[in-house]
Design a protein around this motif. Structure first.
Motif, short mmCIF file in Angstrom:
data_model
loop_
_atom_site.label_atom_id
_atom_site.label_comp_id
_atom_site.label_asym_id
_atom_site.label_seq_id
_atom_site.Cartn_x
_atom_site.Cartn_y
_atom_site.Cartn_z
N MET A 195 -33.86 33.32 -2.82
CA MET A 195 -32.96 34.07 -1.94
C MET A 195 -31.75 33.23 -1.57
SD MET A 195 -32.91 37.15 -0.76
CE MET A 195 -31.53 37.93 0.09
N SER A 237 -33.72 42.14 -0.24
CA SER A 237 -34.94 41.80 -0.97
C SER A 237 -36.15 42.05 -0.08
CB SER A 237 -34.91 40.35 -1.43
OG SER A 237 -35.94 40.09 -2.37
N VAL A 252 -31.74 38.13 -6.56
CA VAL A 252 -32.68 38.12 -5.44
C VAL A 252 -34.09 37.93 -5.98
CG1 VAL A 252 -31.23 39.51 -3.91
CG2 VAL A 252 -32.87 40.64 -5.42
#
Length: 329
Positions: free
Chosen positions: A299, A113, A309
């Motif tokens: 996360m 991410s 994510v």
């Protein structure tokens, strides 16, 4: 517990990532790779070598908060070592490296991410709410601006020539990501990127126009604006929303505050935006509470298998392509 290793302890690492991680339940800032002192987070093991941190099998997540040109190689090494990875924006300095990282994450089965924390800004959350509520009708003109008054060149890699430096690489990813979140990918892109300050070695001004049929979305930033323009100005068939000022979280964290401080992420009413309806009646609109911890909470949940994510890396690739199109004119 999600054990986190942080690479880089400059402004982004020390002031933003470390405090946010430390204040998210279910996350532990277990290690930091840096040459700088880390006494404020004394519970984290300090490594001089980023690779020593990456090779630590006790870590679940590696966060990369280093100069932009090192993002891709460090992320590649961390993914190859079997770690989940968060990269501070931009994901890479060009879209080819970014695409390679997305493919590597997919191939290794690891999560990747990008820290587009400005999705959790108070002003942006307020704009999202207004659009959800259809308060502006069909928006045909939107301006997202982030101006500064910095006549002097600041020392450091951000304002020195080199891959990943310059204002467009610094603020552009955040603002482009916000525009994509609000309106999707544009049909066409036009850009104007230049250097305006004496002695500057990198771009310190940009203006990007995103075209969506008849709608125009302008993203701009300049370094010689003593009286800033609105941060957000959206105009639609039912009215306009104009908002000055920047989300307060960065100032708190830069000053050594923590996300757990009272009033964190709350804008004073003097900074609320103004909504003007079709009859010309204007009223202040309460700003949503901003909280960058939302990124790391999402996360954490994604690593636990409880959600996606917080920022799809494909969004970061799209943003890099818009930056490259803007540089091409």
């Amino acid at each position: 517990m999600v054990r986190v290793g942080l690479i880089g302890f400059g402004l982004a690492g020390a002031s933003f990532h470390a405090p946010l991680i430390a204040c998210v339940e279910g996350m532990e800032l277990a290690a930091i790779a840096t040459s700088r002192p880390t006494e404020r987070f004394a519970g984290a093991v300090r490594h001089a070598d980023p690779m020593a941190l990456i090779d630590d099998d006790s870590l679940d997540l590696i966060v990369i908060a280093t100069p932009n040109d090192s993002h891709a190689p460090l992320a590649q090494a961390a993914l190859a070592a079997g770690r989940h990875v968060v990269v501070d924006k931009p994901l890479a300095t060009d879209d080819a490296d970014a695409v390679a990282l997305v493919q590597l994450a997919r191939g290794t089965g690891r999560l990747l991410s990008v820290f587009h924390n400005r999705r959790w800004d108070s002003d942006f959350l307020t704009v999202e709410r207004l659009l959800r509520d259809d308060a502006l009708g069909e928006v045909q003109l939107a301006e997202l601006r982030w101006d500064r008054f910095r006549p002097a060149i600041k020392p450091g890699w951000r304002e020195e020539g080199g891959p990943g430096s310059g204002l467009l690489n610094d603020l552009g990813p955040h603002m482009i990501d916000q525009a994509i979140r609000l309106f999707g990918m544009p049909d066409a892109v036009a850009g104007d990127v230049t250097t305006q300050r004496d002695g500057a070695g990198v771009d310190d001004y940009f203006e990007i126009v995103l075209r969506y049929g008849a709608r125009r979305v302008t993203i701009g930033s300049a370094s010689l604006v003593a009286a800033p323009r609105p941060r957000f100005a959206l105009h639609g068939t039912r009215g306009s929303f104009v908002k000055f000022g920047i989300d307060p979280q960065e100032a708190v964290l830069r000053a050594g505050g923590m996300p757990t401080d009272s009033g964190y992420g709350i804008e004073p009413d003097s900074q609320w935006g103004v909504l003007t309806d079709a009859q010309g009646t204007a009223r202040s609109v309460r700003s949503e509470a901003g909280d960058w911890r939302g990124f790391y909470r999402a996360m954490r949940d994604a690593i636990r298998g409880e959600g996606d994510v917080p920022v799809d890396p494909a969004d970061a690739v799209r943003g890099l392509r818009i930056i490259e199109a803007a540089r091409a004119g």
